[in-house]
Design a protein around this motif. Structure first.
Motif, PDB file in Angstrom:
ATOM      1  N   SER A 183       0.945  -1.220  -0.036  1.00 39.16           N
ATOM      2  CA  SER A 183      -0.005  -0.060   0.005  1.00 39.16           C
ATOM      3  C   SER A 183       1.087   1.155  -0.196  1.00 39.16           C
ATOM      4  O   SER A 183       0.623   2.268  -0.501  1.00 39.16           O
ATOM      5  N   TYR A 184       2.159   1.332   0.891  1.00 34.26           N
ATOM      6  CA  TYR A 184       2.809   2.323   0.588  1.00 34.26           C
ATOM      7  C   TYR A 184       3.300   2.646  -0.450  1.00 34.26           C
ATOM      8  O   TYR A 184       3.541   3.772  -1.089  1.00 34.26           O
ATOM      9  N   LEU A 185       3.763   1.575  -1.480  1.00 34.02           N
ATOM     10  CA  LEU A 185       4.449   1.930  -2.563  1.00 34.02           C
ATOM     11  C   LEU A 185       3.447   2.130  -3.729  1.00 34.02           C
ATOM     12  O   LEU A 185       3.800   2.983  -4.447  1.00 34.02           O
ATOM     13  N   SER A 186       2.135   2.110  -3.518  1.00 37.13           N
ATOM     14  CA  SER A 186       0.965   2.440  -4.334  1.00 37.13           C
ATOM     15  C   SER A 186       0.987   4.104  -4.282  1.00 37.13           C
ATOM     16  O   SER A 186       0.250   4.809  -5.111  1.00 37.13           O
ATOM     17  N   GLN A 187       1.738   4.682  -3.227  1.00 30.31           N
ATOM     18  CA  GLN A 187       1.338   6.238  -3.091  1.00 30.31           C
ATOM     19  C   GLN A 187       2.861   6.871  -2.977  1.00 30.31           C
ATOM     20  O   GLN A 187       2.888   8.127  -2.936  1.00 30.31           O
ATOM     21  N   ASN A 188       3.705   6.038  -2.937  1.00 33.63           N
ATOM     22  CA  ASN A 188       5.273   6.829  -2.547  1.00 33.63           C
ATOM     23  C   ASN A 188       6.249   5.948  -3.439  1.00 33.63           C
ATOM     24  O   ASN A 188       6.265   4.841  -3.733  1.00 33.63           O
ATOM     25  N   LYS A 189       7.338   6.603  -3.769  1.00 31.47           N
ATOM     26  CA  LYS A 189       8.575   6.227  -4.687  1.00 31.47           C
ATOM     27  C   LYS A 189       9.690   6.373  -3.466  1.00 31.47           C
ATOM     28  O   LYS A 189      10.247   7.513  -3.726  1.00 31.47           O
ATOM     29  N   PRO A 190      10.182   5.336  -2.774  1.00 33.69           N
ATOM     30  CA  PRO A 190      11.191   5.555  -2.024  1.00 33.69           C
ATOM     31  C   PRO A 190      12.534   5.530  -2.665  1.00 33.69           C
ATOM     32  O   PRO A 190      12.769   5.292  -3.587  1.00 33.69           O
ATOM     33  N   SER A 191      13.568   6.487  -2.000  1.00 29.81           N
ATOM     34  CA  SER A 191      14.548   6.697  -2.425  1.00 29.81           C
ATOM     35  C   SER A 191      15.389   5.366  -2.522  1.00 29.81           C
ATOM     36  O   SER A 191      15.055   4.268  -1.876  1.00 29.81           O
ATOM     37  N   LYS A 192      16.487   5.143  -3.458  1.00 33.63           N
ATOM     38  CA  LYS A 192      17.396   3.891  -3.416  1.00 33.63           C
ATOM     39  C   LYS A 192      17.929   3.625  -2.076  1.00 33.63           C
ATOM     40  O   LYS A 192      17.990   2.406  -1.619  1.00 33.63           O
ATOM     41  N   ALA A 193      18.456   4.542  -1.110  1.00 32.96           N
ATOM     42  CA  ALA A 193      18.875   4.678   0.078  1.00 32.96           C
ATOM     43  C   ALA A 193      17.687   3.855   0.925  1.00 32.96           C
ATOM     44  O   ALA A 193      18.226   2.823   1.750  1.00 32.96           O
ATOM     45  N   LEU A 194      16.769   4.270   1.027  1.00 28.97           N
ATOM     46  CA  LEU A 194      15.710   3.646   1.709  1.00 28.97           C
ATOM     47  C   LEU A 194      15.279   2.395   1.237  1.00 28.97           C
ATOM     48  O   LEU A 194      15.015   1.364   1.963  1.00 28.97           O
ATOM     49  N   GLN A 195      15.126   2.080  -0.091  1.00 31.57           N
ATOM     50  CA  GLN A 195      15.241   0.779  -0.670  1.00 31.57           C
ATOM     51  C   GLN A 195      16.158  -0.229  -0.188  1.00 31.57           C
ATOM     52  O   GLN A 195      15.958  -1.354   0.462  1.00 31.57           O
ATOM     53  N   LEU A 196      17.373   0.198  -0.180  1.00 35.77           N
ATOM     54  CA  LEU A 196      18.618  -0.849   0.257  1.00 35.77           C
ATOM     55  C   LEU A 196      18.247  -1.158   1.848  1.00 35.77           C
ATOM     56  O   LEU A 196      18.672  -1.907   2.238  1.00 35.77           O
ATOM     57  N   SER A 197      18.254   0.017   2.583  1.00 35.63           N
ATOM     58  CA  SER A 197      17.904  -0.298   3.991  1.00 35.63           C
ATOM     59  C   SER A 197      16.784  -1.211   4.152  1.00 35.63           C
ATOM     60  O   SER A 197      16.983  -2.115   5.103  1.00 35.63           O
ATOM     61  N   TRP A 198      15.672  -1.238   3.529  1.00 28.37           N
ATOM     62  CA  TRP A 198      14.666  -2.167   3.657  1.00 28.37           C
ATOM     63  C   TRP A 198      15.296  -3.414   3.224  1.00 28.37           C
ATOM     64  O   TRP A 198      14.908  -4.557   4.134  1.00 28.37           O
ATOM     65  N   PHE A 199      15.855  -3.646   2.111  1.00 26.45           N
ATOM     66  CA  PHE A 199      16.465  -5.067   1.624  1.00 26.45           C
ATOM     67  C   PHE A 199      17.266  -5.655   2.671  1.00 26.45           C
ATOM     68  O   PHE A 199      17.341  -6.826   3.000  1.00 26.45           O
ATOM     69  N   ARG A 200      17.919  -4.933   3.194  1.00 27.74           N
ATOM     70  CA  ARG A 200      19.137  -5.558   4.296  1.00 27.74           C
ATOM     71  C   ARG A 200      18.454  -5.673   5.404  1.00 27.74           C
ATOM     72  O   ARG A 200      18.528  -6.853   6.266  1.00 27.74           O
ATOM     73  N   SER A 201      17.330  -4.956   5.939  1.00 23.13           N
ATOM     74  CA  SER A 201      16.620  -5.340   7.108  1.00 23.13           C
ATOM     75  C   SER A 201      15.825  -6.670   6.943  1.00 23.13           C
ATOM     76  O   SER A 201      15.734  -7.493   7.760  1.00 23.13           O
ATOM     77  N   MET A 202      15.350  -6.690   5.504  1.00 18.14           N
ATOM     78  CA  MET A 202      14.689  -8.023   5.514  1.00 18.14           C
ATOM     79  C   MET A 202      15.272  -9.244   5.330  1.00 18.14           C
ATOM     80  O   MET A 202      14.881 -10.124   5.818  1.00 18.14           O
ATOM     81  N   ALA A 203      16.375  -9.070   4.761  1.00 16.84           N
ATOM     82  CA  ALA A 203      17.567 -10.197   4.512  1.00 16.84           C
ATOM     83  C   ALA A 203      17.911 -10.656   6.171  1.00 16.84           C
ATOM     84  O   ALA A 203      17.973 -11.700   6.671  1.00 16.84           O
ATOM     85  N   HIS A 204      18.244  -9.652   6.775  1.00 16.22           N
ATOM     86  CA  HIS A 204      18.457  -9.854   8.186  1.00 16.22           C
ATOM     87  C   HIS A 204      17.511 -10.525   9.152  1.00 16.22           C
ATOM     88  O   HIS A 204      17.601 -11.507   9.719  1.00 16.22           O
ATOM     89  N   SER A 205      16.056  -9.997   8.956  1.00 15.82           N
ATOM     90  CA  SER A 205      15.075 -10.556   9.583  1.00 15.82           C
ATOM     91  C   SER A 205      15.009 -12.042   9.062  1.00 15.82           C
ATOM     92  O   SER A 205      14.893 -12.898   9.930  1.00 15.82           O
ATOM     93  N   LEU A 206      14.845 -12.404   7.675  1.00 19.58           N
ATOM     94  CA  LEU A 206      14.654 -13.627   7.378  1.00 19.58           C
ATOM     95  C   LEU A 206      15.897 -14.678   7.530  1.00 19.58           C
ATOM     96  O   LEU A 206      15.540 -15.895   7.889  1.00 19.58           O
ATOM     97  N   SER A 207      17.067 -14.240   7.800  1.00 16.11           N
ATOM     98  CA  SER A 207      18.200 -14.973   8.220  1.00 16.11           C
ATOM     99  C   SER A 207      18.064 -15.749   9.665  1.00 16.11           C
ATOM    100  O   SER A 207      18.241 -16.637  10.136  1.00 16.11           O
TER     101      SER A 207
END
Length: 302
Positions: free
Chosen positions: A94-118
């Protein structure tokens, strides 16, 4: 969906309903999110009982993952409810449908997702349903994973590198995470579906065909996403974490870089050697000394 279609012990107004899934309903109660078994007006007793069992299964996953970084905090439960911390900015899709996050924010999300999944895998859980709708954002836009209805709780002595449950494994989790990354980067939803084109009665999934997934050529982080979709390219999510940690996001604007970096970019962008009739390295030295001299002269005049 209108709340009157759901029969529960209480009636919830539409603005209190956070989400309705296949087996559960999530409602806001103050600063908490409470998940309840879904009961439609046409649901049979058997369906309701199955939804309660699904909720209790998910509760056992949350108990295994209690205090796990990057998982929506689990605050309590009953036989027919799971209490979670409210995530103020809702789900990622839902957030992505209204916002375009910066690459820096995207990367921080991906790192957090990978950390959580590990960590989830380290606690012997296969998620099996990783999607943007199942990542939530808190008030500071930190991303946290939720919804373990489809997840598999493995024995604590399981070798996760070889574990397979009806086709789901740590590798399919990585594949699904790659689809999440693609959706965030490109802005288009895609699915890493191990049951695509299989008969409805199929009980075991298979690794998706490459042609069933979109091209990653030319997109940011494309090579990493491609490896997520190549079975075994990452031996574990820990390896994916390391790969993401090595990514550096440079500002798109030169003005955010230091003065020496600005000068280097300028010198590399213009071939002054052709103008001066000397080698490129010599031309760069001339320009550097010229810039220094100009800076000193301007300071003296000031």
């Amino acid at each position: 969906m209108p709340s009157h279609n759901v029969e529960l012990s209480s009636s919830f107004p539409p603005d209190q309903v956070l989400g309705i899934g296949r087996t559960g309903l999530v409602v806001r109660q103050g600063q908490f999110a409470v998940k309840l078994p879904l009961r439609w007006s046409i649901s049979s007793d058997e369906q309701v009982e199955a939804n309660i069992e699904s909720l209790q299964h998910e509760r056992s996953i949350y108990q295994r993952l209690d205090s796990c970084d990057g998982v929506v905090p689990f605050l309590g439960y009953s036989d027919t409810a799971i209490k979670l911390r409210l995530m103020e900015n809702g789900d990622l899709r839902s957030y992505l449908s209204q916002n375009k996050p910066s690459k820096a924010l995207q990367l921080s999300w991906f790192r957090s997702m990978a950390h959580s999944l590990s960590q989830v895998h380290d606690r012997r859980v296969i998620v099996a349903d990783i999607a943007t709708r199942n990542f939530l954002l808190d008030a500071e836009l930190n991303v946290k994973i939720c919804d373990f209805t489809e997840s598999m709780l493995m024995p604590l002595d399981t070798n996760m590198e070889t574990a397979d449950c009806a086709g789901y494994s740590i590798y399919t989790d990585i594949g699904q995470l790659g689809a999440v990354m693609y959706e965030v980067v490109v802005g288009e939803k895609t699915a890493f579906d191990i049951f695509k084109d299989l008969p409805l009665e199929a009980s075991i999934g298979k690794w998706p065909q490459r042609e069933d997934l979109p091209s990653t050529e030319g997109i940011w982080l494309g090579p990493i996403i491609e490896r997520c979709w190549t079975k075994g390219a990452f031996a574990s999510v820990h390896d994916l974490r390391k790969e993401l940690d090595s990514v550096i996001v440079e500002s798109d604007s030169v003005k955010h870089l230091g003065p020496s970096r600005n000068l280097t970019l300028l010198l590399h962008s213009i071939d002054f050697s052709q103008w001066l009739g000397v080698s490129r390295s010599a031309a760069m030295l001339v320009m550097i000394f010229g810039a220094i001299a100009g800076y000193v002269w301007s300071r003296r005049r000031g």
